[in-house]
Write a protein that holds these residues in place. Structure first.
Motif, PDB file in Angstrom:
ATOM      1  N   LEU A   1      -0.638   5.055  -2.272  1.00 33.33           N
ATOM      2  CA  LEU A   1      -1.290   5.838  -1.223  1.00 33.33           C
ATOM      3  C   LEU A   1      -2.514   6.577  -1.745  1.00 33.33           C
TER       4      LEU A   1
ATOM      5  N   TRP B   1      -0.028   6.204   6.768  1.00 35.03           N
ATOM      6  CA  TRP B   1       0.472   4.854   6.462  1.00 35.03           C
ATOM      7  C   TRP B   1       1.592   4.483   7.407  1.00 35.03           C
TER       8      TRP B   1
ATOM      9  N   TRP C   1       1.784   1.191   9.801  1.00 35.67           N
ATOM     10  CA  TRP C   1       2.878   0.237   9.605  1.00 35.67           C
ATOM     11  C   TRP C   1       3.631  -0.012  10.917  1.00 35.67           C
TER      12      TRP C   1
ATOM     13  N   THR D   1       0.814  -1.206   0.000  1.00 41.56           N
ATOM     14  CA  THR D   1       0.000   0.000   0.000  1.00 41.56           C
ATOM     15  C   THR D   1       0.854   1.265   0.000  1.00 41.56           C
ATOM     16  N   ARG D   2       2.081   1.147   0.449  1.00 37.12           N
ATOM     17  CA  ARG D   2       2.978   2.314   0.482  1.00 37.12           C
ATOM     18  C   ARG D   2       3.176   2.899  -0.908  1.00 37.12           C
TER      19      ARG D   2
END
Length: 525
Positions: free
Chosen positions: A164, A174, A178, A160-161
């Protein structure tokens, strides 16, 4: 068994301490998992002891034990997933090799797919075969060497980084998720210790205290390096069971979790039940059984008595497996709970399910362009259903009987769908399959009746009802009209007393014989 409650009224100091402990132990857990993966198949009790000694100096003996155990469980889970991936690749390679060996346009069967439709598709699949073969060789080499790849925090969240914007997250949001997912705030229980856990202690009145690691001992607000949270815990679900365990100093594991989206803190208590002794199958099926046919959107269920006769109407327990994993799990647990409560009200102590496994059926190489069919198979929750059904049924005292799934849908529809249909009751193919599953669990054949005797239509060679034993009372009684119509689709004319009427062909034959009474004419020579 796992129960959860929210940690309310936490002070800013409490949250600061929890964050510090989670980050510190999370870094230790990451380094220990790296060392466990580096050991691979060379892992032994000596290497385990060495890792635990190194962690004890930076935390405590109990924290070190929890961290090393979590690393072992994570490595074992990665190995199981790796083996499942290898088996999936092998199934895809076998299917591609089979289809590429067939002539173009050759039709397939129900057991094996046919050839490809064009040379262009054949060439594309040959390239895919080369890619899958290369990937399979690489995975086999990693399996033999004991190499696994694990991402603490989750591979999906890591990916997902790079997206975004699609996830509607900022980089700061994020990063917070994390780091939270990589914390470690889990403590295993110990039987014989005070309240079943010395690391995270929860008293019967709801007080939560944590044994701080050695580098963070200066943050303690009580004696012996412990920190007491301001929040109180009161489990509303199964709180009595939890209280009985901690009162007897039995092991209870605790986990503290932070939900970043809602900015809430939770505490989860979990423990294991002792192994349940096996129950004889005859005792379990004494009051009948409920057959379950698993589908992508519902569970089709039908109750049968111990002779294999359907009782009442079919039941369907719907669920929606779209959305998040939490929503899907909740939908499945709700459907299973309704099913088991119906079994308890009916007095049935056993549930029959199919021993399904679609591991080799989900590959796109076997079904080709049938994308919707592959999605349908993937949507059937076979593995999750078994796990949830076994755990919940154990609590409710219901036994599970797994049967062979071969031809249950086909034979159930052939022998039971039409006879049991009525103007006010619609019987689907899935309902008929549940009857077939239940009859197979009872040990009866799926078909309704055996073949009639070869002599005539009487019972000279024995009773013809397959589901009734010789010692059962009432097996030779006259059947009820409803049951008779259910077993025979032909309409029966008047005769309210239930005696068998003379068939039409016999009446015609007797009339013809009466007209032809007299000497036969002698043929002329």
């Amino acid at each position: 068994m796992a129960i959860r409650d929210r940690l309310k009224t936490l002070t800013p100091a409490d949250k600061k301490v929890l964050r510090a402990v989670g980050e510190h132990l999370g870094s230790l857990a990451s380094s220990d998992l790296k060392r466990r993966c580096a050991d691979g198949l060379q892992h032994s009790s000596d290497t385990w002891a060495a890792r635990k000694r190194d962690l004890t100096g930076q935390s405590s003996s109990r924290w070190a034990g929890s961290i090393t155990k979590a690393s072992h469980d994570q490595w074992a889970l990665a190995r199981r997933c790796q083996l499942a991936h290898i088996q999936s690749l092998e199934a895809g390679v076998r299917t591609l090799q089979h289809r590429l060996s067939l002539p173009l346009g050759e039709k397939g069967s129900k057991r094996a797919p046919g050839g490809y439709r064009s040379r262009h598709e054949w060439f594309a699949k040959s390239r895919r075969l080369a890619a899958l073969t290369n990937r399979l060789e690489r995975e086999r080499a990693d399996w033999q060497a004991g190499v696994v790849r694990v991402v603490r925090g989750g591979k999906r969240l890591l990916g997902t980084r790079h997206h975004l914007d699609q996830a509607e997250l900022t980089e700061r949001q994020w990063r917070e998720r994390w780091e939270t997912e990589r914390w470690f705030l889990t403590a295993d229980g110990e039987s014989g210790k005070r309240y079943g856990n010395e690391t995270i202690r929860l008293t019967p009145d709801g007080e939560v205290s944590i044994k701080l690691p050695a580098p963070l001992a200066h943050l303690a607000n009580t004696t012996n390096g412990r920190y007491v949270l301001a929040a109180r815990v009161a489990f509303a679900h199964r709180g009595e069971q939890w209280r009985d365990r901690i009162t007897a100093n039995r092991a209870v594991a605790y986990r503290i979790h932070h939900d970043v989206r809602r900015d809430r803190w939770y505490l989860t208590a979990s423990w294991q039940h002792p192994a349940i002794p096996a129950i004889p199958l005859e005792t379990t099926l004494a009051n009948g059984v409920i057959g379950i046919d698993t589908n992508a959107d519902h569970l089709a269920a039908y109750r049968l008595d111990r002779h294999g006769n359907p009782i009442g109407d079919p039941r369907r327990f719907l669920y929606d497996l779209s959305g998040t994993a939490t929503h899907r799990d909740a939908q499945l647990r709700h459907a299973i709970t309704r099913l088991l409560r119906w079994a308890q009200r009916s007095g049935v102590a056993a549930i029959a399910i199919e021993d399904l496994d679609f591991a080799t059926e989900k590959t796109r190489e076997k079904h080709g362009r049938r994308k919707r069919f592959r999605q349908l198979i993937s949507g059937i929750p076979t593995g999750k259903l078994k796990a949830r059904l076994a755990s919940i049924a154990t609590e409710m005292g219901v036994s599970i009987v797994a049967v062979d799934p071969a031809y249950t849908s086909r034979w159930g529809a052939q022998h039971w769908q039409q006879p049991l249909a009525a103007p006010r009751r619609t019987l689907t193919r899935h309902d008929a399959a549940s009857i077939a599953i239940a009859r197979r669990a009872l040990g009866h054949p799926i078909r309704r009746r055996t073949a009639p005797p070869p002599d005539d239509q009487s019972d000279r060679r024995g009773h013809r009802t397959a589901q009734a034993d010789k010692g059962d009372r009432g097996r030779e009684e006259t059947r009820r009209p409803v049951t008779e119509r259910a077993h025979d689709a032909r309409p029966r004319t008047g005769n309210p007393q239930g005696t068998r009427a003379t068939s039409a062909p016999k009446i015609v034959r007797d009339a013809r014989s009466a007209r032809n009474v007299g000497p036969r004419p002698t043929p002329e020579h």
